[in-house]
Scaffold this motif. Sequence first.
Motif: not given
Length: 415
Positions: A114-121, A171-188
Amino acid sequence: MKYSALNLVRNAFSHNRNWKEAWRSPEPKKEYDVIIVGGGGHGLATAYYLAREHNVGNIAVLEKGWIGGGNTGRNTTIVRSNYLWTEASLLYEKSMQLWEGLSQDLNYNVMFSQRGVYNLGHTLQDMRDIERRVNANRLNGIDAEVVTAKQIKKDIPLINTSPDARYPILGASLQPRAGVARHDAVAWGFARAADQLGVDIIEQCEVTGVNRNGSTVTGVETTRGTIKAKKVGVVVAGNASVVASMAGLRLPIESHPLQAYVSEPLKPVLDTVVMSNAVHGYVSQSDKGELVIGAGIDAYNGYGQRGSFSTIEHAMQAILELFPMFSRVRMLRMWGGIVDVCPDACPIISKTPVDGLYFNCGWGTGGFKATPGSGWVFAHTIAEDRPHELNQPFNLQRFETGALIDEHGAAAVAH
Ligand code: FAD
Ligand code: PYC
């Protein structure tokens, strides 16, 4: 298996000889209570929640290739729940909550970060849209904030916030709880957990026909023979229209290639996710150090898992506009997936006019983030033969009634 230092050393010298398969490879049975077509993250999650939450005991997942070889293993792994409309944001937020416990739940590290996602404006209108969406998110209990260009520069030192840029960052919106995951680990992880609950995962088994008796589904034809089933759930991402036509159904879906790119590995330089609708690119850095980059769909329809050169050029221009320093980075490889896009940029998770046949598709460019939530509501829909309240708005009828849920803005990837 216990992960002691001794085991680590033993495995390092074992040449994989003692490794157990993470899931079985059974022969298909003649009949199942439920068949899930498609062994991507969504299909596997559906099977897992059917077995775990609804006690369905006789389930098969049929996959034409290998587990996670579709979009699940091809996406840029961005997970967020900051959609505009209540219907969509509640569905994606359910998924976010499942992500937050997923590694423990599956006993498999899906590397959810959960490293945050910025959507820029970049324009005043962008900033008005961002403020509106942040307010809407907060009303739905979703973490969201508006951040200034100064704050962005502080958080992401490499980004270009110069007012002289062609599309300056306002500026941007920031969702701090958003982020990334390891995609194939999700399938496995879902595959192993479903297998442990008795689900038969059958790879190299393409569904070539949907069998019906009048208006009731009776099973499927496959490259490994006829398999009967009381219920069939179809979750085949870019191939949804193809499988729908096997059942005599026509879906309001267009299939497009969507590309992704990774660079050579770098030392850590970017500890969050940056997305921009206006210059139209997104980038994060994987744990291996690669920059993971994407942009918009290729404009044409097609089923080839690649894409056109002009889109590569456009994506690189967008990223260099945001991060000029990346011009010195070498790109390693690119690939494409096929995304199935609905007219309102929202999914279909629905019963169909055929009794016992259910479709989960149309996630377009944004379904990875929904993997656990999608499986959870689809399992409910199949088990109970009625939608959960979270997926009720995402029915097929909305394309007749006009009750569309337009999420083109929050989808953040142009279709
Ligand atoms: P898949 O993993 O594609 O699973 C469907 C499976 O069905 C496939 O394995 C396929 O082989 C199988 N199948 C097809 N036809 C048949 C048949 N006839 N018989 C049996 N099996 C069949 N989403 C996000 O949220 N964040 C992102 O950052 C993001 N980035 C993306 C970047 C790219 C380049 C792409 C292509 C997509 C991206 N997405 C993203 C979208 C996301 O990847 C998809 O919405 C999601 O993975 C769909 O999951 P799935 O399990 O339904 O699909
Ligand atoms: O839906 O957040 C998203 C996304 C990012 C990249 C592709 N899709």
